[in-house]
Design a protein around this motif. Structure first.
Motif, short mmCIF file in Angstrom:
data_model
loop_
_atom_site.label_atom_id
_atom_site.label_comp_id
_atom_site.label_asym_id
_atom_site.label_seq_id
_atom_site.Cartn_x
_atom_site.Cartn_y
_atom_site.Cartn_z
N MET A 41 0.82 -1.19 0.00
CA MET A 41 0.00 0.00 0.00
C MET A 41 0.87 1.26 0.00
O MET A 41 0.53 2.23 -0.65
CB MET A 41 -0.92 -0.05 1.23
CG MET A 41 -1.94 1.02 1.26
SD MET A 41 -3.07 0.78 -0.10
CE MET A 41 -4.19 2.07 0.16
N GLU A 42 1.98 1.20 0.72
CA GLU A 42 2.88 2.34 0.76
C GLU A 42 3.43 2.68 -0.62
O GLU A 42 3.56 3.84 -0.99
CB GLU A 42 4.06 2.03 1.69
CG GLU A 42 4.04 2.79 2.97
CD GLU A 42 5.22 2.41 3.82
OE1 GLU A 42 6.36 2.64 3.37
OE2 GLU A 42 5.00 1.88 4.90
N ILE A 43 3.76 1.64 -1.36
CA ILE A 43 4.31 1.84 -2.70
C ILE A 43 3.27 2.51 -3.60
O ILE A 43 3.59 3.42 -4.37
CB ILE A 43 4.76 0.49 -3.30
CG1 ILE A 43 5.92 -0.07 -2.47
CG2 ILE A 43 5.14 0.64 -4.75
CD1 ILE A 43 6.30 -1.48 -2.83
N LEU A 44 2.02 2.10 -3.48
CA LEU A 44 0.97 2.71 -4.29
C LEU A 44 0.78 4.18 -3.95
O LEU A 44 0.63 5.03 -4.84
CB LEU A 44 -0.35 1.96 -4.09
CG LEU A 44 -0.43 0.56 -4.68
CD1 LEU A 44 -1.74 -0.10 -4.27
CD2 LEU A 44 -0.32 0.61 -6.18
N LEU A 45 0.79 4.51 -2.66
CA LEU A 45 0.62 5.90 -2.26
C LEU A 45 1.79 6.75 -2.73
O LEU A 45 1.62 7.89 -3.16
CB LEU A 45 0.47 6.00 -0.74
CG LEU A 45 -0.84 5.44 -0.18
CD1 LEU A 45 -0.82 5.49 1.34
CD2 LEU A 45 -2.02 6.23 -0.72
N HIS A 46 3.01 6.20 -2.64
CA HIS A 46 4.18 6.94 -3.10
C HIS A 46 4.12 7.17 -4.61
O HIS A 46 4.40 8.27 -5.08
CB HIS A 46 5.46 6.17 -2.73
CG HIS A 46 6.70 6.85 -3.21
ND1 HIS A 46 7.17 8.01 -2.64
CD2 HIS A 46 7.55 6.55 -4.23
CE1 HIS A 46 8.26 8.39 -3.26
NE2 HIS A 46 8.51 7.52 -4.24
N ALA A 47 3.74 6.14 -5.36
CA ALA A 47 3.63 6.28 -6.82
C ALA A 47 2.56 7.30 -7.19
O ALA A 47 2.73 8.09 -8.12
CB ALA A 47 3.32 4.93 -7.44
#
Length: 148
Positions: free
Chosen positions: A1-7
């Motif tokens: 989920m963190e990766i999606l928010l960062h992207a």
């Protein structure tokens, strides 16, 4: 989920203008931008003279850096008012621009461009129609009818 928010946060966002694009709208939008840049450069010393010169040539105005700040403010206010007046007729300008582009594409026998421009005209017409329907109707009971 963190990766999606960062992207998502690093993703380039596509902001649509509040006014449909056409040549008169582009001209007056560039003039507003030019006067804002000139005011910023004259008052704070921040900005690039090369960008202002380039935009001045494209707009066809005399050098705004020769004006004093009150004159720049006056010119900026005039450009903003004219841009707001022209925004009332912007959809008509847009349709005329697309019609001219379509005629040029037909003259050059570019069928792909003709089809794209025709689709853009149709799409913009249906969007305008549905937005006027949404504005004139009361609460919509069927949610599927509100989506286009």
């Amino acid at each position: 989920m963190e990766i999606l928010l960062h992207a998502e946060s690093k993703c380039r966002k596509d902001y649509r203008g509040s006014i449909p694009f056409s040549e008169p709208v582009k001209l007056w939008d560039s003039r507003v931008k030019l006067y804002r840049w000139a005011i910023r450069l004259v008052t704070t010393g921040r900005g690039r003279k090369k960008n202002i010169r380039r935009l001045t040539r494209s707009v066809g105005l005399p050098n705004p850096l020769s004006l004093c700040p009150p004159q720049l403010d006056e010119q900026l206010e005039y450009a903003r008012q004219y841009k707001s007046q022209i925004s009332l007729h912007a959809p008509l300008f847009r349709r005329d621009l697309l019609q001219k582009l379509k005629c040029r594409a037909e003259d050059s026998d570019d069928l792909v461009r003709v089809k794209r421009i025709r689709d853009a005209l149709r799409r913009e017409h249906t969007q305008a129609m549905w937005s006027s329907i949404r504005c004139t109707t009361a609460a919509i009971l069927v949610p599927a009818a509100s989506r286009v």
